[in-house]
Design a protein around this motif. Sequence first.
Motif, PDB file in Angstrom:
ATOM      1  N   MET A 118      89.973  17.265  16.179  1.00 58.83           N
ATOM      2  CA  MET A 118      89.341  17.234  18.277  1.00 58.83           C
ATOM      3  C   MET A 118      87.900  16.559  17.818  1.00 58.83           C
ATOM      4  O   MET A 118      87.252  15.428  18.301  1.00 58.83           O
ATOM      5  N   ASP A 127      87.154  24.558  10.842  1.00 60.99           N
ATOM      6  CA  ASP A 127      86.685  25.473  12.397  1.00 60.99           C
ATOM      7  C   ASP A 127      87.651  24.384  13.885  1.00 60.99           C
ATOM      8  O   ASP A 127      87.482  25.058  14.794  1.00 60.99           O
ATOM      9  N   ARG A 130      91.013  26.074  13.920  1.00 62.40           N
ATOM     10  CA  ARG A 130      90.812  27.627  14.273  1.00 62.40           C
ATOM     11  C   ARG A 130      90.352  27.681  15.508  1.00 62.40           C
ATOM     12  O   ARG A 130      90.985  28.176  16.745  1.00 62.40           O
TER      13      ARG A 130
END
Length: 315
Positions: A118, A127, A130
């Motif tokens: 991201m 993170d 997930r």
Amino acid sequence: MDLQQFLMCLSLCTAFALSKPTEKKDRVHHEPQLSDKVHNDAQSFDYDHDAFLGAEEAKSFDQLTPEESKERLGMIVDKIDADKDGFVTEGELKSWIKHAQKKYIYDNVESQWQEFDMNQDGLISWDEYRNVTYGTYLDDPDPDDGFNYKQMMVRDERRFKMADKDGDLIATKEEFTAFLHPEEYDYMKDIVVQETMEDIDKNADGFIDLEEYIGDMYSHDGNADEPEWVKTEREQFVEFRDKNRDGKMDKEETKDWILPSDYDHAEAEARHLVYESDQNKDGKLTKEEIVDKYDLFVGSQATDFGEALVRHDEF
Ligand SMILES: *[C@@H]1O[C@H](CO)[C@@H](O)[C@H](O)[C@H]1NC(C)=O
């Protein structure tokens, strides 16, 4: 359904897909085959082409003229000769074949990478993974679609940590590849076995017994007779899977079943290719020796004559 749900479904739907009762439900086993073609050089070199280039790349050569095929093969030979000494050894050829065979895996990771990275820093943290995969579930922890997201997430995290060699919960491209395709990596084998056992071991006693083994590939169809292949599988279990004959498969026996490692196909093919093209029998290949035998290594329009006729008929 949105993308996250779709991604989750990809793994779930395969796991829960219902199959017709008489049809065998196949677990993904790691069969290190180099090609689905028959290896019979008296008829065609299709198997060798798939092994040497990977099945996708092999197809692209079939459109080329012999001259074009030779030229591209020559460029490939420069890449195979890793130490740049002007010779291709059996070892270099074996590494090349292994790389060609894994190309679809690298392509697959590449195609998913952008979506999970991201912050675009060239790494994928747990993170990030997930949030992308389980964001919807985390926002609404009690969705009504029957999937146990919590369990899947715990399992993904465990696998992610295993793939993440340096333990910083951030995956490099190599680590992320091991996460998505654990069966390709030696250091991931234990977790592949563990996950498989958890799937099949319904009574959670740490072993796979005969009924669990059969239950994983065949669902009983009322009072219908068991098909012949199920009987064969029962025999397989007793004869070959349950090596110590205690009625159940332990971790080692499960590993032998899903990750057989007794034969190195890439090594055998490398030896075969050297043997067939090593004109002066010095045990290694020059570019000339390889290009002279180009039709063994790669296809072209000339070697693809039969297929071209079939294609012509279709249009
Ligand atoms: C993941 O989502 C949580 C909650 O929305 C947020 O606090 C966190 O910053 C996100 N992490 C990343 C790496 O995007």
